[in-house]
Motif scaffolding. Structure first.
Motif, PDB file in Angstrom:
ATOM      1  N   GLU A  16      -2.131 -10.628  -8.403  1.00 44.26           N
ATOM      2  CA  GLU A  16      -1.313  -9.511  -7.933  1.00 44.26           C
ATOM      3  C   GLU A  16      -1.193  -8.439  -9.001  1.00 44.26           C
ATOM      4  N   LEU A  99      -6.553  -6.802   7.717  1.00 46.08           N
ATOM      5  CA  LEU A  99      -6.459  -5.460   7.154  1.00 46.08           C
ATOM      6  C   LEU A  99      -7.615  -5.172   6.225  1.00 46.08           C
TER       7      LEU A  99
ATOM      8  N   MET B   1       8.404 -13.639  -6.971  1.00 42.34           N
ATOM      9  CA  MET B   1       7.210 -13.620  -7.824  1.00 42.34           C
ATOM     10  C   MET B   1       6.866 -12.216  -8.318  1.00 42.34           C
ATOM     11  N   PRO B   2       6.659 -11.253  -7.425  1.00 43.09           N
ATOM     12  CA  PRO B   2       6.222  -9.922  -7.889  1.00 43.09           C
ATOM     13  C   PRO B   2       7.181  -9.231  -8.849  1.00 43.09           C
ATOM     14  N   GLU B   4       7.985  -9.766 -11.506  1.00 40.15           N
ATOM     15  CA  GLU B   4       7.576  -9.826 -12.900  1.00 40.15           C
ATOM     16  C   GLU B   4       6.741  -8.625 -13.285  1.00 40.15           C
ATOM     17  N   ILE B   5       6.405  -7.776 -12.298  1.00 41.25           N
ATOM     18  CA  ILE B   5       5.732  -6.529 -12.616  1.00 41.25           C
ATOM     19  C   ILE B   5       6.779  -5.434 -12.562  1.00 41.25           C
ATOM     20  N   LEU B   8       6.360  -1.640 -11.154  1.00 38.53           N
ATOM     21  CA  LEU B   8       5.940  -1.387  -9.770  1.00 38.53           C
ATOM     22  C   LEU B   8       6.731  -0.286  -9.057  1.00 38.53           C
ATOM     23  N   LEU B  64       0.181  -0.085  -0.419  1.00 43.37           N
ATOM     24  CA  LEU B  64      -0.439  -1.324  -0.871  1.00 43.37           C
ATOM     25  C   LEU B  64       0.363  -1.919  -2.024  1.00 43.37           C
ATOM     26  N   LEU B  65       0.789  -1.048  -2.944  1.00 41.43           N
ATOM     27  CA  LEU B  65       1.605  -1.520  -4.058  1.00 41.43           C
ATOM     28  C   LEU B  65       2.912  -2.132  -3.548  1.00 41.43           C
ATOM     29  N   ILE B  68       2.417  -5.541  -2.355  1.00 45.26           N
ATOM     30  CA  ILE B  68       2.402  -6.529  -3.431  1.00 45.26           C
ATOM     31  C   ILE B  68       3.829  -6.903  -3.792  1.00 45.26           C
ATOM     32  N   GLN B  71       5.792  -8.091   0.237  1.00 47.92           N
ATOM     33  CA  GLN B  71       5.108  -9.144   0.971  1.00 47.92           C
ATOM     34  C   GLN B  71       5.830  -9.561   2.227  1.00 47.92           C
ATOM     35  N   ILE B  76       3.449  -5.256   5.626  1.00 49.39           N
ATOM     36  CA  ILE B  76       2.029  -5.353   5.989  1.00 49.39           C
ATOM     37  C   ILE B  76       1.750  -4.498   7.214  1.00 49.39           C
ATOM     38  N   PHE B  79       1.435  -0.958   6.167  1.00 48.10           N
ATOM     39  CA  PHE B  79       0.115  -0.688   5.604  1.00 48.10           C
ATOM     40  C   PHE B  79      -0.906  -0.461   6.705  1.00 48.10           C
ATOM     41  N   ALA B  80      -0.856  -1.324   7.734  1.00 44.18           N
ATOM     42  CA  ALA B  80      -1.793  -1.180   8.847  1.00 44.18           C
ATOM     43  C   ALA B  80      -1.602   0.169   9.529  1.00 44.18           C
TER      44      ALA B  80
END
Lengths: 128, 105
Positions: A16, A99, B1-2, B4-5, B8, B64-65, B68, B71, B76, B79-80
């Motif tokens: 990621e 996608l 989880m994410p 940790e960035i 973002l 998209l970011l 991430i 989620q 999603i 995004f589509a």
């Protein structure tokens, strides 16, 4: 067993992070290139097809980088699903795969069209 | 989880802003080309649509970011939706350029 789980999750987080990094760098690149194009063309009067082509190229490049980032997301999701296979996670994986397929399909279309155009132009020059 | 960035949200904000700038910039350029350079209305319109297309590319990156980061199924789906929008606008732009006979799309 626990170590494997943790390791997998770490790899997922790494994928990621890679995706995020790619997206960040790709947008920076697109912005810089666009600025260069803008600076070069703002003086010339008639907006020729060339300006459009150059912009198109920047768009295509960004699209390709995004497609790559999406592949990393697929990888991350696969790893996550292998660790915690709930239906929600699997559904998410399926959605991202769909996608990614769509994005690649449309990108490939655009790339093919751009290459066909380049071909035509090259042949036109040769025939002239 | 994410989470940790940490960078973002900042990155998402920056990219969204960049996309907005692109749209506005093209719009302004279209107005300028109309007023100062006396180009046709079709040209101006095309410039605005191109702005939308390039701006949507950046919005795609930002979404998209966010995917991430979040989620969630809604993200999603977002995004589509953006991907579909961008594809549609590209088709519209291509068709309009062809119709106007400007250098092949």
């Amino acid at each position: 067993m626990e170590t494997f789980k943790t390791l997998t999750l770490w790899f997922g987080a790494g994928a990621e992070a890679a995706a995020a990094l790619i997206i960040g760098l790709a947008t920076i690149e697109a912005t810089l290139r666009s600025l260069v194009v803008f600076a070069r063309h703002s003086s010339s009067q008639p907006p020729t097809g060339r300006l459009h082509d150059v912009k198109e190229e920047i768009r295509l490049r960004l699209g390709r980088w995004l497609a790559l980032a999406l592949e990393f997301l697929v990888a991350a999701d696969i790893l996550r699903t292998s660790v915690a296979p709930t239906w929600t996670e699997i559904g998410q994986l399926a959605a991202i795969v769909v996608l990614r397929t769509l994005l690649n399909y449309f990108l490939q279309n655009e790339i093919d069209k751009a290459e066909a155009r380049e071909q035509d132009r090259a042949e036109g020059k040769r025939a002239a | 989880m994410p989470p940790e960035i940490p960078f973002l949200p900042v990155l998402v904000g920056l990219i969204e802003f960049g996309g907005a700038l692109i749209v506005v910039g093209h719009g302004a350029g279209a107005l300028v080309s109309l007023a100062l350079r006396r180009r046709s209305v079709e040209h101006a319109r095309l410039m605005v649509v191109e702005g939308a297309l390039s701006g949507l590319g950046f919005k795609l990156a930002a979404t998209l970011l966010k995917t991430i980061e979040l989620q969630s199924p809604q993200q999603i789906a977002a995004f589509a939706a953006i991907l579909a929008l961008r594809t549609f606008i590209k088709a519209v732009l291509t068709r309009d350029r062809k119709r106007l006979g400007i250098a092949s799309p």
